[in-house]
Scaffold this active site. Structure first.
Site, mmCIF file in Angstrom:
data_model
loop_
_atom_site.group_PDB
_atom_site.id
_atom_site.type_symbol
_atom_site.label_atom_id
_atom_site.label_comp_id
_atom_site.label_asym_id
_atom_site.label_seq_id
_atom_site.Cartn_x
_atom_site.Cartn_y
_atom_site.Cartn_z
ATOM 1 N N LYS A 10 -8.083 -5.007 6.515
ATOM 2 C CA LYS A 10 -7.189 -4.775 7.668
ATOM 3 C C LYS A 10 -7.952 -4.343 8.923
ATOM 4 O O LYS A 10 -7.353 -4.227 9.988
ATOM 5 C CB LYS A 10 -6.158 -3.696 7.328
ATOM 6 N N THR A 54 0.851 -1.200 0.000
ATOM 7 C CA THR A 54 0.000 0.000 0.000
ATOM 8 C C THR A 54 0.885 1.248 0.000
ATOM 9 O O THR A 54 0.627 2.207 -0.739
ATOM 10 C CB THR A 54 -0.949 -0.007 1.216
ATOM 11 N N ASP A 60 1.753 5.349 5.881
ATOM 12 C CA ASP A 60 2.165 3.948 5.994
ATOM 13 C C ASP A 60 0.934 3.045 6.042
ATOM 14 O O ASP A 60 -0.166 3.496 6.392
ATOM 15 C CB ASP A 60 3.012 3.784 7.274
ATOM 16 N N GLU A 95 9.577 1.911 10.953
ATOM 17 C CA GLU A 95 8.244 2.512 10.737
ATOM 18 C C GLU A 95 7.782 3.235 12.003
ATOM 19 O O GLU A 95 7.213 4.326 11.937
ATOM 20 C CB GLU A 95 7.230 1.424 10.377
ATOM 21 N N GLY A 116 5.992 -6.883 6.823
ATOM 22 C CA GLY A 116 7.116 -6.697 5.902
ATOM 23 C C GLY A 116 8.457 -6.609 6.610
ATOM 24 O O GLY A 116 9.498 -6.477 5.967
ATOM 25 N N LYS A 119 1.700 -3.953 12.992
ATOM 26 C CA LYS A 119 2.454 -3.746 11.763
ATOM 27 C C LYS A 119 3.680 -4.651 11.783
ATOM 28 O O LYS A 119 4.028 -5.205 12.811
ATOM 29 C CB LYS A 119 2.904 -2.274 11.665
ATOM 30 N N GLY A 120 4.332 -4.758 10.629
ATOM 31 C CA GLY A 120 5.588 -5.495 10.602
ATOM 32 C C GLY A 120 5.569 -6.770 9.778
ATOM 33 O O GLY A 120 6.555 -7.503 9.774
ATOM 34 N N ALA A 134 -0.799 -0.915 7.280
ATOM 35 C CA ALA A 134 -0.916 -1.652 8.547
ATOM 36 C C ALA A 134 -1.380 -3.062 8.231
ATOM 37 O O ALA A 134 -1.973 -3.316 7.177
ATOM 38 C CB ALA A 134 -1.910 -0.972 9.474
ATOM 39 N N ASP A 135 -1.101 -3.968 9.149
ATOM 40 C CA ASP A 135 -1.585 -5.343 8.986
ATOM 41 C C ASP A 135 -2.955 -5.511 9.634
ATOM 42 O O ASP A 135 -3.787 -6.273 9.158
ATOM 43 C CB ASP A 135 -0.584 -6.327 9.585
HETATM 44 C C1 5RP Z 1 5.593 -3.547 6.871
HETATM 45 C C2 5RP Z 1 4.248 -3.093 7.320
HETATM 46 C C3 5RP Z 1 3.240 -2.821 6.266
HETATM 47 O O1 5RP Z 1 2.775 -1.532 6.396
HETATM 48 C C4 5RP Z 1 2.105 -3.789 6.456
HETATM 49 O O2 5RP Z 1 2.628 -5.095 6.433
HETATM 50 C C5 5RP Z 1 1.038 -3.619 5.373
HETATM 51 O O3 5RP Z 1 1.529 -4.108 4.162
HETATM 52 P P1 5RP Z 1 0.658 -4.098 2.836
HETATM 53 O O4 5RP Z 1 0.416 -2.681 2.509
HETATM 54 O O5 5RP Z 1 1.525 -4.799 1.830
HETATM 55 O O6 5RP Z 1 -0.624 -4.848 3.096
HETATM 56 O O7 5RP Z 1 3.970 -2.922 8.479
HETATM 57 O O8 5RP Z 1 6.463 -3.753 7.945
#
Ligand code: 5RP
Length: 224
Positions: free
Chosen positions: A123, A31, A83, A105, A99, A96-97, A85-86
């Site tokens: 999410k 995202t 940013d 972050e 990735g 988060k995290g 979020a999960d």
């Molecule tokens: C990475 C994160 C990302 O913001 C989270 O994983 C969301 O990822 P995506 O936008 O691919 O769904 O916290 O550390």
């Protein structure tokens, strides 16, 4: 409309809040990458901004579009961080995290006048913990650290297993399964960060400002 389009819709909305002269924090994940790609377009059309990225991947993307990147040692505050979020709950508490960029972050979000969170509707959760909680741990003594996490009933896995995933900080990630009805994530976070070897957890509290939720039909909802 696909999930990717929902993410893109959220990212495009956040771009409307970027103003000339701003110093931005750039998030990580798919995202955030939609946001960075949009930012590159605006930059190439004349928008004046500077930025700091929360991961090497986001930095490479921003650099590819020529966005001026600042040296983190010379910056103590940011105008806006955008940013993903999960998970995010109704009180804007987040996990988060996924990735692996949670520490950087969180540093950027905490330095910012506002953290804008951009997500697709998958999410949104009532209770945090549907996704594993990423915990960044130092490689030195990792077995002992994991043993302590397990003693707190946090079963989980070392990301990457026998070839552990390395964060941009050179650390490991332990993905912990959380109990189904986690009532007090704040207190769990405090317990976890007291364990020697734990750098930080993927819990983000009190950091989210506006939350942009991209919908499947391409519209967005903004939660102030
Ligand atoms: C990475 C994160 C990302 O913001 C989270 O994983 C969301 O990822 P995506 O936008 O691919 O769904 O916290 O550390």
């Amino acid at each position: 409309m696909s999930k990717e389009k929902s993410k893109q819709a959220a990212a495009l909305k956040a771009l409307e809040w970027v103003e000339d002269g701003m110093v931005l924090g750039l998030g990580s994940g798919t995202t955030s990458h939609h946001f960075i790609r949009g930012l590159i377009k605006k930059f190439q059309q004349g928008l004046t901004i500077q930025a700091i990225a929360s991961s090497e991947e986001s930095e490479t993307l921003a650099q590819s579009g020529g966005i001026p990147l600042l040296d983190m040692t010379q910056v103590s505050s940011l105008d806006l961080t955008v940013d993903g979020a999960d998970e995010i709950d109704p009180q804007k508490r987040m996990i988060k995290g996924a990735g692996g960029a949670l520490v950087r972050e969180k540093i950027l979000a905490s330095m910012s006048r506002e953290m804008v969170v951009i997500v697709d509707s998958s999410k949104l959760v009532d209770t945090l913990g549907q996704a594993p909680l990423p915990i960044e741990v130092i490689p030195f003594g990792v077995s002992a650290t994991i043993g302590r996490l397990e003693k707190l009933s946090l079963q989980g896995t070392l990301r990457g297993g026998s070839a552990p995933f390395l964060t941009d900080n050179g650390n490991y990630i332990y993905d912990a399964r959380l109990p189904p009805h986690l009532e007090n994530p704040e207190s769990l976070h405090l317990q976890l960060v007291q364990i020697p070897g734990v750098v930080d957890t993927g819990f983000f509290f009190g950091l989210a400002g506006r939350v942009v939720i991209g919908q499947e039909d391409g519209t967005v909802m903004v939660k102030d």
